[in-house]
Design a protein around this motif. Structure first.
Motif, mmCIF file in Angstrom:
data_model
loop_
_atom_site.group_PDB
_atom_site.id
_atom_site.type_symbol
_atom_site.label_atom_id
_atom_site.label_comp_id
_atom_site.label_asym_id
_atom_site.label_seq_id
_atom_site.Cartn_x
_atom_site.Cartn_y
_atom_site.Cartn_z
ATOM 1 N N TRP A 108 0.837 -1.208 0.000
ATOM 2 C CA TRP A 108 0.000 0.000 0.000
ATOM 3 C C TRP A 108 0.869 1.254 0.000
ATOM 4 C CZ3 TRP A 108 -5.537 0.607 0.864
ATOM 5 C CH2 TRP A 108 -5.927 1.925 1.068
ATOM 6 N N SER A 162 -13.594 6.656 1.613
ATOM 7 C CA SER A 162 -12.804 5.553 1.073
ATOM 8 C C SER A 162 -11.559 6.084 0.386
ATOM 9 C CB SER A 162 -13.637 4.756 0.059
ATOM 10 O OG SER A 162 -12.876 3.713 -0.505
ATOM 11 N N SER A 208 -10.641 0.881 0.505
ATOM 12 C CA SER A 208 -10.683 0.865 1.969
ATOM 13 C C SER A 208 -12.123 0.947 2.422
ATOM 14 C CB SER A 208 -9.871 2.016 2.560
ATOM 15 O OG SER A 208 -10.546 3.255 2.407
ATOM 16 N N VAL A 218 -5.243 0.734 7.311
ATOM 17 C CA VAL A 218 -4.552 1.483 6.266
ATOM 18 C C VAL A 218 -3.387 2.244 6.907
ATOM 19 C CG1 VAL A 218 -4.761 3.468 4.706
ATOM 20 C CG2 VAL A 218 -6.524 1.683 4.737
ATOM 21 N N HIS A 224 -9.528 3.469 8.650
ATOM 22 C CA HIS A 224 -9.834 2.689 7.453
ATOM 23 C C HIS A 224 -9.157 1.328 7.540
ATOM 24 C CE1 HIS A 224 -11.361 5.992 4.692
ATOM 25 N NE2 HIS A 224 -10.867 6.683 5.708
ATOM 26 N N MET A 226 -8.128 -2.023 4.909
ATOM 27 C CA MET A 226 -7.946 -2.286 3.483
ATOM 28 C C MET A 226 -9.099 -3.111 2.917
ATOM 29 S SD MET A 226 -3.996 -3.345 2.983
ATOM 30 C CE MET A 226 -2.656 -2.391 3.697
ATOM 31 N N TYR A 227 -9.487 -2.771 1.707
ATOM 32 C CA TYR A 227 -10.411 -3.600 0.929
ATOM 33 C C TYR A 227 -9.844 -5.016 0.889
ATOM 34 C CZ TYR A 227 -12.723 -5.293 -3.387
ATOM 35 O OH TYR A 227 -13.424 -6.017 -4.319
#
Length: 512
Positions: A108, A162, A208, A218, A224, A226-227
């Protein structure tokens, strides 16, 4: 010349128990890994479990346990399935491990440092079951007016802050990748589908979430997580020590093969290469998407109650017959049907009769008529040379099939040799030669042993236990079972163990 080979399965989502689809992917990857090891390559075979995301959090809540306890239980169940299926993975990664969290966050940070991530707000359709966002034009409207994902999963309208990945900026580079490296996505039908999807235009990807907590924070913004797909895809890097370039495994990147089901090819063939491009990292050689199993002609689903646990099949038919069936029945890359009758037919016709009976007939005659020792090779006839030449060609053919990921085609070439051996033994009739020409009988039996040695050696990746037993009966020592050893003839006079059947016929219980 040998090299390094890195093969992966997807990491399986822990919201459900392992089923036959998981076993199929894992056995296919296992065959690739075992084949490359026998070829002398340094192999790294990775699998594992994907343990974050809203679905896992909700499944844990429903079970009344903490998410990590839920993940521990299901992850252990996958390991147990692998043990039963004799899957020889080198590492089993879990996305809840510190090494993975560190690797995913490092990926990331690298993408963000290169300017490909920005903070915004997501508003759109989200399918919890798929852990995927969908555009309006991708949705399907049912007769009652409700909208669902193209997979049939329910969708809901979501709005929340996001982080976004600038996926839209990579469309041209992705299309160029598919054009210049067509082998990046296999089979071709999947490549065409993916390219068509990208040509329709890519939108920036929400990567996110803030509406749940069960995920990797994140970097720099722990509100947040992470997706889950960014988290999951990073496992292929975190398992080899990313971002530590000095890790002993770092040299395995880029991966040679990501083996995936067709339902997740988009994530691996669009999102993953774009993320790697954004991070300035090399791309894997190939994403291969295999097909799906139906069960007795019906789609496998929990609602139909026809989800097959591979361990139940192994308990009934044995591990190697099940491994063989999975690779023999489905053309690799296509779809196929799993039925009890088909399994029994493959086991009895091809394993018990074609191969098992051939080995038993040959070895029984060596035991009875050659004192149980390996005969000399002797002076070959034209028929002998023809069979041995066909067997000798098999390793070259198999290397080509494995490199093309054509696992089913590889088995067909092996069975051509087996059928040729059966025609040879019937025509040469060594049981008759015992009385009329015992020297010729000994040569015929040696030809059969040598051909069966090649067959058994090349089938080891598919059926390691059974072929290990057969090679032992053929007098092949443990250190003579790699492919290079086929260049060295077995010494005459070697004492063979008493022959025992490798593949007994399956007799249907009348109660079934």
């Amino acid at each position: 010349m040998t090299g390094r080979y890195y093969v992966t399965t997807p990491i399986y989502y822990v919201n459900g128990a392992p089923h036959i689809g998981h076993a199929y992917t894992s056995v296919a990857a296992d065959i690739m890994a075992r084949f490359k090891r026998l070829a002398g390559d340094e192999v790294f075979f990775l699998t594992g479990t994907d343990e974050h995301g809203q679905k896992v959090e909700q499944a844990a809540q429903a079970a009344g346990v903490a998410p990590i306890a839920f993940a521990d239980q299901v992850s252990a169940d996958f390991r147990a399935m692998y043990d039963v299926m004799n899957v020889s993975y080198d590492d089993f990664i879990r996305t809840t491990e510190p090494r993975h969290i560190a690797g995913a966050q490092a990926l990331w940070e690298r993408i963000a440092a290169n300017g490909h991530i920005y903070l915004g707000a997501y508003e759109g359709w989200y399918a919890l079951r798929d852990e995927s966002f969908y555009n309006e034009d991708e949705l399907v409207t049912r007769p009652d007016g409700t909208k669902v994902a193209p997979t049939g999963a329910p969708v809901e309208w979501v709005r929340e802050p996001s982080y976004f990945f600038k996926l839209s900026e990579f469309a041209d580079r992705l299309l160029e990748l598919y054009e210049t490296r067509p082998a990046f996505i296999e089979p071709a039908s999947r490549r065409n589908e993916v390219a068509s999807f990208v040509r329709q235009g890519l939108r920036d990807l929400s990567i996110s979430r803030t509406s749940f907590r069960w995920g990797i924070p994140v970097p720099g913004d722990p509100e947040h997580v992470m997706y889950v797909w960014v988290d999951a895809l990073a496992n292929y890097l975190s398992a080899i020590g990313f971002p530590d370039a000095d890790n002993p495994r770092a040299g395995f990147w880029p991966a040679n093969l990501h083996l995936v089901g067709k339902d997740i090819v988009r994530f691996h063939a669009v999102y993953w290469p774009a993320l790697l491009m954004a991070a300035g990292l090399d791309l894997p050689d190939c994403v291969f998407s295999h097909g799906w199993w139906t069960i007795e002609g019906e789609k496998m689903s929990k609602s139909l109650g026809n989800v097959v646990d591979p361990r139940d099949l192994v308990a009934q038919f044995g591990v190697d017959p099940v491994r063989f069936f999975l690779m023999r029945e489905m053309p690799f890359g296509g779809d196929s049907d799993l039925s009890r009758r088909a399994i029994i037919n493959r086991l009895n016709v091809e394993l018990a009769n074609d191969l098992g009976n051939l080995a038993q007939r040959t070895l029984t005659q060596v035991a009875r008529n050659c004192g149980g020792v390996l005969p000399a090779q002797g002076v070959p006839t034209e028929a002998d040379d023809a069979l041995l030449a066909q067997a000798a060609l098999l390793p070259t053919l198999m290397h080509g099939h494995i490199d093309r990921h054509a696992l089913t085609d590889g088995l067909e070439d092996v069975w051509r040799v087996i059928r040729a051996c059966n025609a040879y033994i019937d025509h040469q009739a060594p049981w008759a030669l015992r009385k009329t020409d015992p020297e010729r009988m000994a040569v015929v039996l040696r030809v059969l042993v040598d051909a069966l040695r090649v067959v058994g050696t090349m089938l080891q990746p598919y059926m390691p236990g059974s072929m290990g037993a057969m090679l032992t009966q053929l007098g092949v020592a443990e250190d003579e079972r790699d492919f290079a050893s086929l260049d060295r003839p077995l010494p005459e006079g070697r004492v063979l163990p008493a022959p025992q059947g490798v593949f007994p016929r399956y007799v249907e219980d009348a109660a079934q």
